[in-house]
Write an enzyme that holds these catalytic residues in place. Structure first.
Site, PDB file in Angstrom:
ATOM      1  N   SER A 216      -2.379  -2.601   2.469  1.00 51.06           N
ATOM      2  CA  SER A 216      -3.449  -3.356   1.824  1.00 51.06           C
ATOM      3  C   SER A 216      -4.117  -2.446   0.806  1.00 51.06           C
ATOM      4  O   SER A 216      -3.984  -1.220   0.854  1.00 51.06           O
ATOM      5  CB  SER A 216      -4.470  -3.816   2.869  1.00 51.06           C
ATOM      6  OG  SER A 216      -5.653  -4.306   2.269  1.00 51.06           O
ATOM      7  N   TYR A 228      -9.541  -1.904  10.675  1.00 51.43           N
ATOM      8  CA  TYR A 228      -8.571  -2.382   9.695  1.00 51.43           C
ATOM      9  C   TYR A 228      -8.236  -1.318   8.652  1.00 51.43           C
ATOM     10  O   TYR A 228      -7.066  -1.017   8.410  1.00 51.43           O
ATOM     11  CB  TYR A 228      -9.082  -3.654   9.011  1.00 51.43           C
ATOM     12  CG  TYR A 228      -8.024  -4.344   8.196  1.00 51.43           C
ATOM     13  CD1 TYR A 228      -7.060  -5.143   8.812  1.00 51.43           C
ATOM     14  CD2 TYR A 228      -7.964  -4.200   6.815  1.00 51.43           C
ATOM     15  CE1 TYR A 228      -6.067  -5.776   8.072  1.00 51.43           C
ATOM     16  CE2 TYR A 228      -6.983  -4.824   6.072  1.00 51.43           C
ATOM     17  CZ  TYR A 228      -6.032  -5.610   6.703  1.00 51.43           C
ATOM     18  OH  TYR A 228      -5.046  -6.217   5.969  1.00 51.43           O
TER      19      TYR A 228
END
Length: 372
Positions: A216, A228
Site C-alpha cells: 500500500s 496496518y
C-alpha cells in the site's frame, strides 16, 4: 530536432519568414512556391552540431523510453499452461483479479475466507477456476492448501502466488489501541503472508514463477496508527529480501502499492463502528484530553475522507496482471493518481517535510496543548 532549430532562431533574434524564404532560395513575396530541402537540412545540421551535447542527450533519452516501452510490453507465452494461486478472493482486488486471469485462460486457484465468497466467485467464472477456503493465520490450513495446489499443478509447478489477503481494521490513533489490536492486523497482513509464501516456495521454484505481494502507499508513508502501516512496511521489507534471495532461482517478486480504493475492508460503516469501539474502551482521562466534541467531529471527517476513495479496482488488478504476464515484470507498481503523484513521491522527502504535510491533514483537539 525541430525544437533545437527554433530555439537557435529565437536565440539569435532571426526573422523566421526571412530564414525560411532564404532556405527556399526564393524571394519573400513568392514564399509559397517551392521548398529547397537541401538548404533546410544544411541549416538543421548546423543547429544539431552547435548543440551536440543536448542533441545526444535527447536522442539517448528517447531511445531509452522506446526500449523501456518495448521491454515492458513483452509477454510470457502459454497462459493456458500456467497456474496462479490468489489469496483473499471473496471480494475486492482478489476477486476481480481471479476473474480477470480466468478470462485470459490461466488456471486460477482462488482462496476465499468464506463459503459464500467461494460459491459466488465460482458462479461468476469458468469451470477452469478452482476455489478453496483459506485462513492465512492458520498454518495447518495453509499446508492443506499447498497439498491441494500440488495436486493441480503436478510437475509444472506454480507460476504465480498473489498474496492479496488482508485487513485494515482496527486502525487509528496509536493511543487508542491495545496490543491485541495490532496483532489482529499483523497476523493477517504480515505473518500470514510470510507463512503462505514460505510454504508455497517449493512449487514456485519448480516453474521459476512469480510472487506478487499487495502492500500500500501506507507501506511508504505512515498516515494512520495501528497495525496496518506496520504490516505494509514489513511486507515491503520482506518482499525486498525475498526478491534478492530468490533471484538465483529465477523467481521474480513484485510489490503492488495502491492508493486509496473502495474495497470491503475499508467500508465507512465498519470503520466508524470500530472507531466507536476504540473510543468506548479509552480511559476517561484520555477522552477528556481530546475534548467533548472531538470524537463526533472526527468520525464525520473520517467518513467524508474515505468516501472519496477510487472505485476503479481495475487500476490495481492491471498492475497485478502485468506482474504475472510480463516477461520483465517491474519491482514495484503504484496504482492510482494519489499514490503515483502525492504519497509515494512524498515518501522521498525529508521527514520534517513529510511530517508537516501529514500533520496538516490530521484532526486534533481544538483546545491548546500544554507544553512544559
Amino acid at each position: 530536432m525541430f525544437a533545437l532549430l527554433f530555439y537557435n532562431l529565437l536565440a539569435n533574434n532571426v526573422n523566421i519568414d526571412h530564414v525560411v524564404a532564404k532556405l527556399m532560395d526564393i524571394d519573400l513575396p513568392c514564399f509559397s512556391t517551392q521548398v529547397s530541402t537541401d538548404h533546410l537540412m544544411t541549416y538543421l545540421l548546423e543547429v544539431i552540431l552547435s548543440h551536440l551535447a543536448l542533441t545526444c542527450a535527447s536522442l539517448l533519452a528517447t531511445l531509452a523510453v522506446i526500449r523501456w516501452y518495448i521491454r515492458d510490453s513483452c509477454k510470457v507465452d502459454g497462459f493456458n499452461q500456467k497456474h496462479v494461486f490468489i489469496t483473499g478472493c471473496d471480494s475486492g482486488f482478489g476477486n476481480l483479479l481471479a476473474r480477470q486471469l480466468d478470462g485470459k485462460c490461466f488456471h486460477v486457484i482462488a482462496a476465499c475466507l468464506t463459503e459464500k465468497g467461494a460459491t459466488d466467485l465460482a458462479a461468476a467464472a469458468s469451470p477452469r477456476l478452482k476455489t478453496l477456503l483459506l485462513a492465512v493465520t492458520d498454518s495447518v490450513n495453509i499446508r492443506r492448501a499447498v497439498e491441494f495446489v500440488s495436486e493441480e499443478v503436478r510437475e509444472r509447478g506454480l507460476w504465480g502466488l498473489v498474496n492479496n489477503a488482508g485487513r485494515l481494521i482496527p486502525f487509528d490513533r496509536t493511543e487508542w489501541m491495545q496490543l491485541e489490536d495490532f496483532s489482529k492486523v499483523l497476523d493477517v497482513n504480515l505473518i500470514g503472508l510470510i507463512d503462505v509464501t514460505l510454504q508455497f516456495l517449493p512449487l514456485l521454484k519448480k516453474s521459476q514463477g512469480r510472487v506478487v505481494n499487495m502492500t500500500s502507499l501506507l507501506g511508504r508513508v505512515a498516515l494512520i496508527g495501528g497495525g496496518y502501516c506496520l504490516s505494509k512496511f514489513g511486507v515491503e521489507a520482506f518482499s525486498d529480501s525475498l526478491r534478492r534471495d530468490m533471484q538465483h532461482f529465477g523467481i521474480k517478486v513484485s510489490i503492488i502499492e495502491p492508493g486509496f480504493f473502495k474495497t470491503d475492508i475499508s467500508r465507512p460503516d465498519a470503520v466508524q463502528a470500530d472507531l466507536r469501539r476504540l473510543w468506548t474502551h479509552l480511559p476517561q482521562d484520555a477522552k477528556d484530553s481530546y475534548g467533548d466534541t472531538f470524537f463526533d467531529d472526527y468520525v464525520n471527517a473520517k467518513g467524508l475522507s474515505m468516501g472519496v476513495s477510487n472505485s476503479d479496482l481495475s487500476k490495481v488488478t492491471r498492475c497485478m496482471e502485468h506482474a504475472l504476464t510480463a516477461r520483465f515484470p517491474r519491482t514495484r507498481y503504484s496504482a492510482g493518481f494519489d499514490a503515483k503523484f502525492i504519497w509515494i513521491p512524498l515518501s522521498y522527502f525529508p521527514s520534517f517535510v513529510t511530517d508537516f504535510i501529514v500533520v496538516g491533514h490530521l484532526s486534533f483537539p481544538k483546545n491548546k496543548r500544554n507544553v512544559s
